[in-house]
Design a protein around this motif. Structure first.
Motif, PDB file in Angstrom:
ATOM      1  N   GLU A   1       7.790  -2.806   5.576  1.00  0.00           N
ATOM      2  CA  GLU A   1       8.931  -1.955   5.262  1.00  0.00           C
ATOM      3  C   GLU A   1       8.590  -1.029   4.102  1.00  0.00           C
ATOM      4  OE1 GLU A   1      12.335  -4.419   4.475  1.00  0.00           O
ATOM      5  OE2 GLU A   1      12.605  -4.893   6.602  1.00  0.00           O
ATOM      6  N   ALA A   2       9.190   0.155   4.154  1.00  0.00           N
ATOM      7  CA  ALA A   2       9.114   1.133   3.070  1.00  0.00           C
ATOM      8  C   ALA A   2      10.474   1.805   3.012  1.00  0.00           C
ATOM      9  CB  ALA A   2       8.010   2.150   3.319  1.00  0.00           C
ATOM     10  N   GLY A   3      11.311   1.366   2.068  1.00  0.00           N
ATOM     11  CA  GLY A   3      12.675   1.888   2.010  1.00  0.00           C
ATOM     12  C   GLY A   3      13.412   1.546   3.285  1.00  0.00           C
ATOM     13  N   ASP A   4      13.951   2.575   3.991  1.00  0.00           N
ATOM     14  CA  ASP A   4      14.678   2.324   5.234  1.00  0.00           C
ATOM     15  C   ASP A   4      13.775   2.352   6.470  1.00  0.00           C
ATOM     16  OD1 ASP A   4      14.137   5.031   5.294  1.00  0.00           O
ATOM     17  OD2 ASP A   4      16.138   5.621   5.929  1.00  0.00           O
ATOM     18  N   GLN A   5      12.476   2.476   6.271  1.00  0.00           N
ATOM     19  CA  GLN A   5      11.517   2.485   7.373  1.00  0.00           C
ATOM     20  C   GLN A   5      11.029   1.063   7.649  1.00  0.00           C
ATOM     21  OE1 GLN A   5       8.588   5.955   7.150  1.00  0.00           O
ATOM     22  NE2 GLN A   5       9.012   5.461   5.016  1.00  0.00           N
ATOM     23  N   ALA A   6      10.723   0.780   8.905  1.00  0.00           N
ATOM     24  CA  ALA A   6      10.186  -0.532   9.252  1.00  0.00           C
ATOM     25  C   ALA A   6       9.222  -0.405  10.423  1.00  0.00           C
ATOM     26  CB  ALA A   6      11.310  -1.492   9.608  1.00  0.00           C
TER      27      ALA A   6
ATOM     28  N   ASP B   1       5.262   6.992   0.522  1.00  0.00           N
ATOM     29  CA  ASP B   1       5.975   5.743   0.778  1.00  0.00           C
ATOM     30  C   ASP B   1       5.196   4.533   0.290  1.00  0.00           C
ATOM     31  OD1 ASP B   1       8.094   7.087   2.124  1.00  0.00           O
ATOM     32  OD2 ASP B   1       6.808   7.252   3.886  1.00  0.00           O
ATOM     33  N   GLU B   2       5.912   3.575  -0.305  1.00  0.00           N
ATOM     34  CA  GLU B   2       5.350   2.304  -0.737  1.00  0.00           C
ATOM     35  C   GLU B   2       5.677   1.262   0.324  1.00  0.00           C
ATOM     36  OE1 GLU B   2       3.609   1.515  -3.528  1.00  0.00           O
ATOM     37  OE2 GLU B   2       3.671   3.554  -4.329  1.00  0.00           O
ATOM     38  N   TRP B   3       4.692   0.835   1.073  1.00  0.00           N
ATOM     39  CA  TRP B   3       4.871  -0.137   2.146  1.00  0.00           C
ATOM     40  C   TRP B   3       4.599  -1.544   1.628  1.00  0.00           C
ATOM     41  CZ3 TRP B   3       6.639   0.817   7.023  1.00  0.00           C
ATOM     42  CH2 TRP B   3       6.755   2.163   7.374  1.00  0.00           C
ATOM     43  N   LYS B   4       5.411  -2.503   2.094  1.00  0.00           N
ATOM     44  CA  LYS B   4       5.244  -3.901   1.687  1.00  0.00           C
ATOM     45  C   LYS B   4       5.376  -4.810   2.897  1.00  0.00           C
ATOM     46  CE  LYS B   4       6.952  -3.289  -2.965  1.00  0.00           C
ATOM     47  NZ  LYS B   4       7.858  -3.710  -4.003  1.00  0.00           N
ATOM     48  N   LEU B   5       4.615  -5.884   2.878  1.00  0.00           N
ATOM     49  CA  LEU B   5       4.720  -6.925   3.874  1.00  0.00           C
ATOM     50  C   LEU B   5       6.008  -7.695   3.634  1.00  0.00           C
ATOM     51  CD1 LEU B   5       3.131  -8.374   6.184  1.00  0.00           C
ATOM     52  CD2 LEU B   5       2.234  -9.893   4.418  1.00  0.00           C
ATOM     53  N   VAL B   6       6.843  -7.842   4.663  1.00  0.00           N
ATOM     54  CA  VAL B   6       8.142  -8.493   4.525  1.00  0.00           C
ATOM     55  C   VAL B   6       7.997  -9.999   4.357  1.00  0.00           C
ATOM     56  CG1 VAL B   6      10.340  -8.957   5.692  1.00  0.00           C
ATOM     57  CG2 VAL B   6       9.306  -6.689   5.816  1.00  0.00           C
TER      58      VAL B   6
ATOM     59  N   ARG C   1       8.776   7.844   9.079  1.00  0.00           N
ATOM     60  CA  ARG C   1       8.638   9.250   8.690  1.00  0.00           C
ATOM     61  C   ARG C   1       7.279   9.791   9.139  1.00  0.00           C
ATOM     62  NH1 ARG C   1      12.249   7.643   4.836  1.00  0.00           N
ATOM     63  NH2 ARG C   1      10.888   6.788   3.254  1.00  0.00           N
ATOM     64  N   LEU C   2       7.331  10.849   9.950  1.00  0.00           N
ATOM     65  CA  LEU C   2       6.111  11.428  10.501  1.00  0.00           C
ATOM     66  C   LEU C   2       5.222  12.051   9.431  1.00  0.00           C
ATOM     67  CD1 LEU C   2       7.658  12.946  13.717  1.00  0.00           C
ATOM     68  CD2 LEU C   2       6.179  10.940  13.549  1.00  0.00           C
ATOM     69  N   GLY C   3       5.801  12.459   8.316  1.00  0.00           N
ATOM     70  CA  GLY C   3       4.998  13.007   7.225  1.00  0.00           C
ATOM     71  C   GLY C   3       3.959  12.021   6.715  1.00  0.00           C
TER      72      GLY C   3
ATOM     73  N   PHE D   1       0.845  -1.194   0.000  1.00  0.00           N
ATOM     74  CA  PHE D   1       0.000   0.000   0.000  1.00  0.00           C
ATOM     75  C   PHE D   1       0.877   1.239   0.000  1.00  0.00           C
ATOM     76  CE2 PHE D   1       0.736  -1.078   4.408  1.00  0.00           C
ATOM     77  CZ  PHE D   1       0.939   0.130   5.045  1.00  0.00           C
ATOM     78  N   ARG D   2       0.276   2.338  -0.404  1.00  0.00           N
ATOM     79  CA  ARG D   2       0.965   3.621  -0.448  1.00  0.00           C
ATOM     80  C   ARG D   2       0.406   4.486   0.676  1.00  0.00           C
ATOM     81  NH1 ARG D   2       3.714   5.970  -4.538  1.00  0.00           N
ATOM     82  NH2 ARG D   2       4.025   8.198  -4.329  1.00  0.00           N
ATOM     83  N   ALA D   3       1.289   5.055   1.470  1.00  0.00           N
ATOM     84  CA  ALA D   3       0.915   5.992   2.519  1.00  0.00           C
ATOM     85  C   ALA D   3       1.783   7.224   2.320  1.00  0.00           C
ATOM     86  CB  ALA D   3       1.137   5.383   3.898  1.00  0.00           C
ATOM     87  N   ASP D   4       1.147   8.348   2.031  1.00  0.00           N
ATOM     88  CA  ASP D   4       1.855   9.570   1.687  1.00  0.00           C
ATOM     89  C   ASP D   4       2.719   9.269   0.457  1.00  0.00           C
ATOM     90  OD1 ASP D   4       2.351  12.330   2.125  1.00  0.00           O
ATOM     91  OD2 ASP D   4       4.208  11.872   3.171  1.00  0.00           O
TER      92      ASP D   4
END
Length: 167
Positions: A35-40, A11-16, A63-65, A6-9
């Motif tokens: 995970e979305a890039g370096d976010q988890a 960021d493209e989030w994916k189930l690991v 990322r708070l954004g 899914f996309r939030a703001d």
């Protein structure tokens, strides 16, 4: 849950990896990792209005954004890393929170925040620190008597114990 994207703001989030989520007298998650890039974001454990609790939540460089518009504070930018552990029982929960945030708001100087908090036996104890650059900042330590339960709707500050804070 075998697949999730899914996309939030921005960021493209994916189930690991696949995660088992059970809804039966509460919510039980064996291991949900996104995970979305370096976010988890990682969640595991049990949460319910009865019985034992064992919920653990971890965030890395979130990322708070991603949620600032949703929270009604679009100028709140930066990232947060930390953990939340909820144990005990629904009737008498215990909570531990550790968090660090690097804030970069649109209309203020960048700052670094650190928070350590715990709730047990009707007391919320905390330590908070902020470095706002150029020697500016604050620190606060305290204890707030309060009632918190997941099995009862009675929650809030207690007037039977004194509130303590040093800032």
């Amino acid at each position: 849950l075998e697949e999730l994207e899914f996309r939030a703001d921005e960021d493209e989030w994916k189930l690991v990896r696949p995660a088992r989520i059970t809804l039966s007298q509460g919510l039980e998650i064996d291991s949900l990792a996104l995970e979305a890039g370096d976010q988890a974001l990682r969640v595991r454990g049990r949460l319910g209005s009865t019985g034992p609790l064992s919920l653990a939540l971890e965030a890395e460089r979130f990322r708070l954004g991603t949620i600032s518009d949703l929270l009604g504070v679009p100028a709140l930018l930066g990232q947060v890393s930390g953990s939340l552990a909820l144990t005990g029982t629904a009737e008498a929960p215990n909570m531990e929170v550790q968090a660090e945030a690097d804030l970069d708001p649109e209309d203020a100087d960048p700052s670094h925040l650190e928070l350590s908090a715990g709730y047990a036996e009707r007391s919320l104890d905390f330590e908070a620190r902020a470095d706002m650059g150029e020697g500016r900042g604050f620190q606060a330590d305290g204890s707030i008597p309060m009632s918190f339960s997941l099995s009862d709707t009675t929650r809030g500050l207690l007037d039977t114990e004194p509130m303590r804070m040093e800032a």
